[in-house]
Design an enzyme around this catalytic site. Structure first.
Site, PDB file in Angstrom:
ATOM      1  N   MET A  37      -1.146  -6.871   6.974  1.00 29.93           N
ATOM      2  CA  MET A  37      -2.168  -7.833   6.509  1.00 29.93           C
ATOM      3  C   MET A  37      -2.248  -8.139   5.559  1.00 29.93           C
ATOM      4  O   MET A  37      -2.834  -8.977   4.150  1.00 29.93           O
ATOM      5  CB  MET A  37      -3.542  -6.683   6.110  1.00 29.93           C
ATOM      6  CG  MET A  37      -3.590  -6.036   7.229  1.00 29.93           C
ATOM      7  SD  MET A  37      -5.798  -5.175   6.908  1.00 29.93           S
ATOM      8  CE  MET A  37      -5.668  -3.899   8.590  1.00 29.93           C
ATOM      9  N   SER A  38      -0.694  -8.677   5.282  1.00 26.14           N
ATOM     10  CA  SER A  38      -0.096  -9.080   3.231  1.00 26.14           C
ATOM     11  C   SER A  38       1.011 -10.084   4.003  1.00 26.14           C
ATOM     12  O   SER A  38       1.355 -10.142   4.710  1.00 26.14           O
ATOM     13  CB  SER A  38      -0.012  -8.244   2.918  1.00 26.14           C
ATOM     14  OG  SER A  38       1.779  -7.257   2.997  1.00 26.14           O
TER      15      SER A  38
ATOM     16  N   HIS B 191      -5.729  -9.584  -1.252  1.00 28.86           N
ATOM     17  CA  HIS B 191      -5.572  -9.891   0.606  1.00 28.86           C
ATOM     18  C   HIS B 191      -6.058 -10.611   0.685  1.00 28.86           C
ATOM     19  O   HIS B 191      -7.383 -11.010   0.464  1.00 28.86           O
ATOM     20  CB  HIS B 191      -5.577  -8.320   1.624  1.00 28.86           C
ATOM     21  CG  HIS B 191      -4.800  -7.217   1.141  1.00 28.86           C
ATOM     22  ND1 HIS B 191      -5.205  -7.080  -0.235  1.00 28.86           N
ATOM     23  CD2 HIS B 191      -3.758  -6.496   1.557  1.00 28.86           C
ATOM     24  CE1 HIS B 191      -3.958  -5.812  -0.576  1.00 28.86           C
ATOM     25  NE2 HIS B 191      -3.196  -5.772   0.974  1.00 28.86           N
TER      26      HIS B 191
ATOM     27  N   SER C 173       0.560  -1.005   0.031  1.00 26.70           N
ATOM     28  CA  SER C 173       0.113  -0.200   0.020  1.00 26.70           C
ATOM     29  C   SER C 173       0.616   1.511   0.160  1.00 26.70           C
ATOM     30  O   SER C 173       1.476   1.758   0.994  1.00 26.70           O
ATOM     31  CB  SER C 173      -0.608   0.215   1.548  1.00 26.70           C
ATOM     32  OG  SER C 173      -1.719  -0.637   1.437  1.00 26.70           O
TER      33      SER C 173
ATOM     34  N   HIS D 205      -4.593   0.640  -4.576  1.00 23.09           N
ATOM     35  CA  HIS D 205      -3.339  -0.411  -5.134  1.00 23.09           C
ATOM     36  C   HIS D 205      -3.684  -0.247  -6.711  1.00 23.09           C
ATOM     37  O   HIS D 205      -4.783  -0.274  -6.946  1.00 23.09           O
ATOM     38  CB  HIS D 205      -3.709  -1.770  -4.116  1.00 23.09           C
ATOM     39  CG  HIS D 205      -3.086  -1.952  -3.011  1.00 23.09           C
ATOM     40  ND1 HIS D 205      -2.687  -2.986  -3.272  1.00 23.09           N
ATOM     41  CD2 HIS D 205      -3.364  -1.589  -2.010  1.00 23.09           C
ATOM     42  CE1 HIS D 205      -1.273  -3.130  -1.667  1.00 23.09           C
ATOM     43  NE2 HIS D 205      -2.428  -2.869  -1.133  1.00 23.09           N
TER      44      HIS D 205
ATOM     45  N   HIS E 115      -6.622   4.314   6.838  1.00 23.82           N
ATOM     46  CA  HIS E 115      -5.697   3.858   5.801  1.00 23.82           C
ATOM     47  C   HIS E 115      -5.282   5.027   4.573  1.00 23.82           C
ATOM     48  O   HIS E 115      -4.123   4.707   4.362  1.00 23.82           O
ATOM     49  CB  HIS E 115      -6.864   3.294   4.780  1.00 23.82           C
ATOM     50  CG  HIS E 115      -5.980   2.584   3.319  1.00 23.82           C
ATOM     51  ND1 HIS E 115      -5.515   1.999   2.957  1.00 23.82           N
ATOM     52  CD2 HIS E 115      -6.365   2.646   1.981  1.00 23.82           C
ATOM     53  CE1 HIS E 115      -4.223   0.727   2.345  1.00 23.82           C
ATOM     54  NE2 HIS E 115      -6.179   1.997   1.366  1.00 23.82           N
TER      55      HIS E 115
ATOM     56  N   ALA F 226       2.940  -2.352   3.519  1.00 22.39           N
ATOM     57  CA  ALA F 226       3.172  -1.171   5.024  1.00 22.39           C
ATOM     58  C   ALA F 226       2.262  -1.963   6.069  1.00 22.39           C
ATOM     59  O   ALA F 226       1.615  -2.943   5.677  1.00 22.39           O
ATOM     60  CB  ALA F 226       2.144  -0.214   4.039  1.00 22.39           C
TER      61      ALA F 226
ATOM     62  N   ASN G 280       2.435   3.759  10.576  1.00 22.57           N
ATOM     63  CA  ASN G 280       1.561   4.063  11.139  1.00 22.57           C
ATOM     64  C   ASN G 280       2.286   3.577  13.111  1.00 22.57           C
ATOM     65  O   ASN G 280       2.649   2.273  12.266  1.00 22.57           O
ATOM     66  CB  ASN G 280      -0.091   4.032  11.531  1.00 22.57           C
ATOM     67  CG  ASN G 280       0.038   3.204  11.364  1.00 22.57           C
ATOM     68  OD1 ASN G 280      -0.099   1.923  10.243  1.00 22.57           O
ATOM     69  ND2 ASN G 280      -0.374   2.297  11.887  1.00 22.57           N
TER      70      ASN G 280
ATOM     71  N   TYR H  19      -8.137 -10.825   3.451  1.00 23.86           N
ATOM     72  CA  TYR H  19      -9.857  -9.590   3.517  1.00 23.86           C
ATOM     73  C   TYR H  19     -10.782  -9.230   2.328  1.00 23.86           C
ATOM     74  O   TYR H  19     -11.839  -9.008   2.856  1.00 23.86           O
ATOM     75  CB  TYR H  19      -9.618  -8.587   4.321  1.00 23.86           C
ATOM     76  CG  TYR H  19      -8.524  -7.696   3.980  1.00 23.86           C
ATOM     77  CD1 TYR H  19      -9.285  -6.441   3.060  1.00 23.86           C
ATOM     78  CD2 TYR H  19      -7.533  -7.532   4.336  1.00 23.86           C
ATOM     79  CE1 TYR H  19      -8.536  -5.303   2.536  1.00 23.86           C
ATOM     80  CE2 TYR H  19      -6.709  -6.835   3.540  1.00 23.86           C
ATOM     81  CZ  TYR H  19      -7.174  -5.663   3.376  1.00 23.86           C
ATOM     82  OH  TYR H  19      -6.687  -4.410   1.517  1.00 23.86           O
ATOM     83  N   GLU H  20     -10.085  -9.475   1.083  1.00 25.91           N
ATOM     84  CA  GLU H  20     -11.414  -9.221   0.365  1.00 25.91           C
ATOM     85  C   GLU H  20     -11.677 -10.618  -0.123  1.00 25.91           C
ATOM     86  O   GLU H  20     -12.435 -10.100  -1.381  1.00 25.91           O
ATOM     87  CB  GLU H  20      -9.851  -8.913  -0.919  1.00 25.91           C
ATOM     88  CG  GLU H  20      -9.066  -7.863  -0.974  1.00 25.91           C
ATOM     89  CD  GLU H  20      -8.316  -7.168  -1.811  1.00 25.91           C
ATOM     90  OE1 GLU H  20      -8.328  -6.356  -3.167  1.00 25.91           O
ATOM     91  OE2 GLU H  20      -7.048  -6.448  -1.856  1.00 25.91           O
TER      92      GLU H  20
HETATM   93  N1  HPA Z   1      -2.668  -2.340  11.639  1.00 20.71           N
HETATM   94  C1  HPA Z   1      -2.279  -3.476  10.219  1.00 20.71           C
HETATM   95  N2  HPA Z   1      -1.946  -2.978   9.207  1.00 20.71           N
HETATM   96  C2  HPA Z   1      -1.409  -2.107   9.086  1.00 20.71           C
HETATM   97  C3  HPA Z   1      -1.368  -1.447   9.624  1.00 20.71           C
HETATM   98  C4  HPA Z   1      -1.641  -1.149  11.264  1.00 20.71           C
HETATM   99  O1  HPA Z   1      -1.366  -0.510  12.607  1.00 20.71           O
HETATM  100  N3  HPA Z   1      -0.893  -0.082   9.307  1.00 20.71           N
HETATM  101  C5  HPA Z   1      -0.628  -0.863   7.556  1.00 20.71           C
HETATM  102  N4  HPA Z   1      -1.010  -1.815   7.761  1.00 20.71           N
END
Ligand code: HPA
Length: 284
Positions: free
Chosen positions: A216-217, A85, A32, A63, A254, A115, A240, A87-88
């Site tokens: 998440m990947s 991903h 991302s 993406h 996001h 990310a 973050n 979750y998709e």
């Molecule tokens: N948590 C999970 N996935 C993420 C995060 C997060 O804080 N930041 C970017 N992808």
């Protein structure tokens, strides 16, 4: 559930070969906000994911949907700008189809980027973390991408996961970053399903079990790549800092994740370019 095996991989490979004459040896998957890394590829052949059968389409903002094949720092690379991903809603066998397709195409090394949220208290937004190891949280609760019949032509039924992230490539990344004066964190990535960001209680739990960055990947892709003997190098862009206090006024968004990409991309690009410049093909 649809399953994905040799026939599907071969069909995807045939479609790609029709659209490029190049023979990439290094694959990359961009996470991302990190897609810009593909902009500087020379002699690019760009293939829309829509033109590759069985390919999982990313539905996520930030993406793109294309494969860029070309040259970077003298190496022949295949870059996926945008990934799918769990979750998709795709099965892990489809999420990892691009990795198997790379293998069938003859790619020997894969560089995975994502990310991620910084769990380690020393991490700041904008940091780059070299992935030393991972925790396959989705796998630990019963969904590993290698569940199902094992195709021995890719790898063994019970693959060793002691060194998923290639030690020599990790050292190369450390050397390149040090020489370029780019701070490079190191740590353990934990892969969750998402799409929810973590609760503060989950954040404290993930820290406790030894994770430094959460996302998440990546984990499923690294697992499938390692299974088939590919060398794996992985980086998390810390987008973050996670929130561990339920009384916090902050939230994770996001957009924040995408914005951090602006800071992360130049650092990551310098490291990846340095690695490619000094990359040597593995001895057979
Ligand atoms: N948590 C999970 N996935 C993420 C995060 C997060 O804080 N930041 C970017 N992808």
């Amino acid at each position: 559930m649809t399953s994905f095996g040799r026939p599907e991989f071969e069909e995807s490979v045939a479609a790609i070969r029709k659209q490029t004459q190049q023979q990439p040896v290094i694959g990359m998957i961009l996470g991302s906000g990190l897609g810009k890394l593909a902009d500087s590829v020379e002699q690019p052949d760009v293939i829309d994911y829509n033109n590759i059968p069985h390919w999982p389409m990313s539905t996520v903002k930030g993406h793109a949907h294309e494969m860029v094949i070309g040259r970077l720092e003298g190496q022949s690379v295949l870059i996926l700008r945008g990934r799918s991903h769990f979750y998709e809603g795709y099965p892990l066998s489809q999420i990892t189809l691009p990795v198997r397709v790379m293998k069938v195409l003859g790619i020997e090394t894969i560089i995975l980027t994502n990310a991620a949220g910084g769990l380690n208290r020393n991490f700041r937004s904008g940091d780059v973390m070299l992935i030393n190891d991972h925790i396959n949280m989705i796998g630990l609760v019963g969904n590993n991408p290698l569940i199902g019949p094992n195709d021995e032509s890719f790898g063994p039924r019970f693959p060793d996961m002691t060194r998923v992230y290639d030690p020599a490539l990790r050292q190369l990344a450390i050397d390149v970053a040090a020489e370029a004066g780019i701070p490079l964190m190191r740590g353990v990535y934990i892969g969750l399903s998402g799409p929810t960001f973590e609760t503060p209680a989950e954040v404290r739990f993930l820290r406790m079990i030894g994770a430094d960055a959460v996302g998440m990947s990546t984990v499923a892709e690294a697992t499938v790549a390692r299974h088939s003997g590919m060398r794996v190098l992985g980086f998390s862009g810390i987008s973050n800092v996670v929130i561990d206090d339920p009384e916090s006024e902050r939230e994770t968004t996001h957009d924040e994740v995408l914005a951090a990409g602006e800071v992360i991309v130049p650092r990551l690009e310098a490291i990846v370019r340095g690695v490619l410049r000094r990359y040597e093909a593995p001895a057979l």
